[in-house]
Design an enzyme around this catalytic site. Sequence first.
Site, PDB file in Angstrom:
ATOM      1  N   ARG A 181       0.884  -1.180   0.000  1.00  0.00           N
ATOM      2  CA  ARG A 181       0.000   0.000   0.000  1.00  0.00           C
ATOM      3  C   ARG A 181       0.909   1.214   0.000  1.00  0.00           C
ATOM      4  NH1 ARG A 181      -5.371   1.188   3.532  1.00  0.00           N
ATOM      5  NH2 ARG A 181      -6.062  -0.356   2.025  1.00  0.00           N
TER       6      ARG A 181
ATOM      7  N   HIS B 110      -7.464   0.528  -6.378  1.00  0.00           N
ATOM      8  CA  HIS B 110      -7.596  -0.370  -5.218  1.00  0.00           C
ATOM      9  C   HIS B 110      -8.173  -1.701  -5.735  1.00  0.00           C
ATOM     10  CE1 HIS B 110      -7.705  -1.699  -1.213  1.00  0.00           C
ATOM     11  NE2 HIS B 110      -8.629  -0.931  -0.684  1.00  0.00           N
TER      12      HIS B 110
ATOM     13  N   GLN C 286      -9.805  -4.430  -3.408  1.00  0.00           N
ATOM     14  CA  GLN C 286     -11.151  -4.088  -2.941  1.00  0.00           C
ATOM     15  C   GLN C 286     -12.176  -4.484  -4.001  1.00  0.00           C
ATOM     16  OE1 GLN C 286     -12.159  -2.500   0.111  1.00  0.00           O
ATOM     17  NE2 GLN C 286     -14.095  -3.279  -0.665  1.00  0.00           N
TER      18      GLN C 286
ATOM     19  N   ASP D 155     -17.955   5.640  -0.961  1.00  0.00           N
ATOM     20  CA  ASP D 155     -16.625   5.655  -0.325  1.00  0.00           C
ATOM     21  C   ASP D 155     -16.463   7.028   0.309  1.00  0.00           C
ATOM     22  OD1 ASP D 155     -14.008   5.131   0.454  1.00  0.00           O
ATOM     23  OD2 ASP D 155     -13.150   5.372  -1.551  1.00  0.00           O
TER      24      ASP D 155
ATOM     25  N   CYS E 231     -16.684   0.468   0.849  1.00  0.00           N
ATOM     26  CA  CYS E 231     -15.443  -0.278   1.091  1.00  0.00           C
ATOM     27  C   CYS E 231     -14.974  -0.161   2.541  1.00  0.00           C
ATOM     28  CB  CYS E 231     -14.361   0.203   0.140  1.00  0.00           C
ATOM     29  SG  CYS E 231     -14.032   1.974   0.267  1.00  0.00           S
TER      30      CYS E 231
ATOM     31  N   ARG F 106     -12.812  -9.574   1.689  1.00  0.00           N
ATOM     32  CA  ARG F 106     -11.429  -9.228   1.360  1.00  0.00           C
ATOM     33  C   ARG F 106     -10.532 -10.439   1.587  1.00  0.00           C
ATOM     34  NH1 ARG F 106      -9.983  -3.938   1.461  1.00  0.00           N
ATOM     35  NH2 ARG F 106      -8.134  -4.799   0.460  1.00  0.00           N
TER      36      ARG F 106
HETATM   37  N1   CP Z   1     -11.310  -0.959   2.438  1.00  0.00           N
HETATM   38  C1   CP Z   1     -10.043  -0.894   2.840  1.00  0.00           C
HETATM   39  O1   CP Z   1      -9.104  -1.028   2.054  1.00  0.00           O
HETATM   40  O2   CP Z   1      -9.877  -0.714   4.177  1.00  0.00           O
HETATM   41  P1   CP Z   1      -8.511  -0.468   4.949  1.00  0.00           P
HETATM   42  O3   CP Z   1      -8.010   0.906   4.563  1.00  0.00           O
HETATM   43  O4   CP Z   1      -8.856  -0.577   6.389  1.00  0.00           O
HETATM   44  O5   CP Z   1      -7.518  -1.511   4.524  1.00  0.00           O
HETATM   45  N1  NVA Z   2     -10.604   6.002  -1.197  1.00  0.00           N
HETATM   46  C1  NVA Z   2     -10.140   5.628   0.114  1.00  0.00           C
HETATM   47  C2  NVA Z   2     -10.260   4.146   0.285  1.00  0.00           C
HETATM   48  C3  NVA Z   2      -9.897   3.636   1.637  1.00  0.00           C
HETATM   49  C4  NVA Z   2      -9.984   2.145   1.726  1.00  0.00           C
HETATM   50  C5  NVA Z   2      -8.715   6.091   0.320  1.00  0.00           C
HETATM   51  O1  NVA Z   2      -7.904   5.980  -0.621  1.00  0.00           O
HETATM   52  O2  NVA Z   2      -8.383   6.565   1.416  1.00  0.00           O
END
Ligand code: CP
Ligand code: NVA
Length: 297
Positions: free
Chosen positions: A106, A133, A136, A215, A255, A283
């Site tokens: 990430r 993502h 997800q 989201d 999400c 997930r």
């Molecule tokens: N939906 C998601 O990716 O959650 P986290 O940021 O908690 O990993």
């Molecule tokens: N769009 C959000 C998703 C978090 C899982 C972000 O990037 O923070």
Amino acid sequence: MTEAPARHYIDGHEISGGRLVNLIDRAEELKAGRPNEGSSALTGKSVALIFEKPSTRTRISFEVGVAELGGHPVILRGDELQLSRGESVEDTARVLSRFVSAIVIRSGSHQNVGTLAENATVPVVNALTPEFHPCQALADLLTLKQRFGTLNGLKLAYVGDGNNVARSLAVAGARTGVEVVVAAPHGYQLETEVPAILTDDPVEAVRGADAVYGDVWVSMGDEETAEQRRADLASYRIDGHLLSHAKHETIVMHCLPAHPGEEITAEVLYGDRSAVWDQAENRLHAQKALLEYLLGS
Ligand code: CP
Ligand code: NVA
């Protein structure tokens, strides 16, 4: 001709629709068999899980998933790697590839994830960048498949900021026969090249939709413009009024993490139509299927 297996999963284009459908089927099997019928696809293998940004679901589901596949997760925060002191992404990729069988990352830089993949000799998985993502979206396909029995022909209406989650849903949906409509205001819409129907009208988007998806309005990295975003996106909240334009059986997806009262009302988030807790659980199953596939088992 048999399709070459994907090496990485970074922007979602690496895996064909047919393969995605197979992955979802496998994820369903893994889910149904848990916890007794395990898979030993990762026995004797280690997987690096690098998190340069906070995470609850992604981090925990990958850690648990690697362990359930018989492997060893090596969890690394960005600031504990020499990467944070200037070691190059290229060298990090070369060194990690000598130790682990896959790298999950990430990152705040999609470009760095690409560079990591180019220089790694093991599969690299995107665990969220500002642009995509894909993990997800993979889990969301599993949720849709389990709720509706099929993917082909479904309509998903994403309402809010045209962000990483929206973009990955568009890519995954286009490959599996799910029509994705993204309703976002001017300045927050996805680029027109994305395989989705783009509109600024949330009511129009949710009409006939099987799933309405939300989201956060302020993604990680967008904090400086938070106030402006809340003002600009205020009429893109998922609430009872918006859902009154959808079908009676329409489900609500998010999400997570959610901000009840902001992009979605608490009534909807915790209500009967909400599929968000299944989404979170899925997930784990989807990522286990992905790791099995990428590691060639
Ligand atoms: N939906 C998601 O990716 O959650 P986290 O940021 O908690 O990993
Ligand atoms: N769009 C959000 C998703 C978090 C899982 C972000 O990037 O923070």
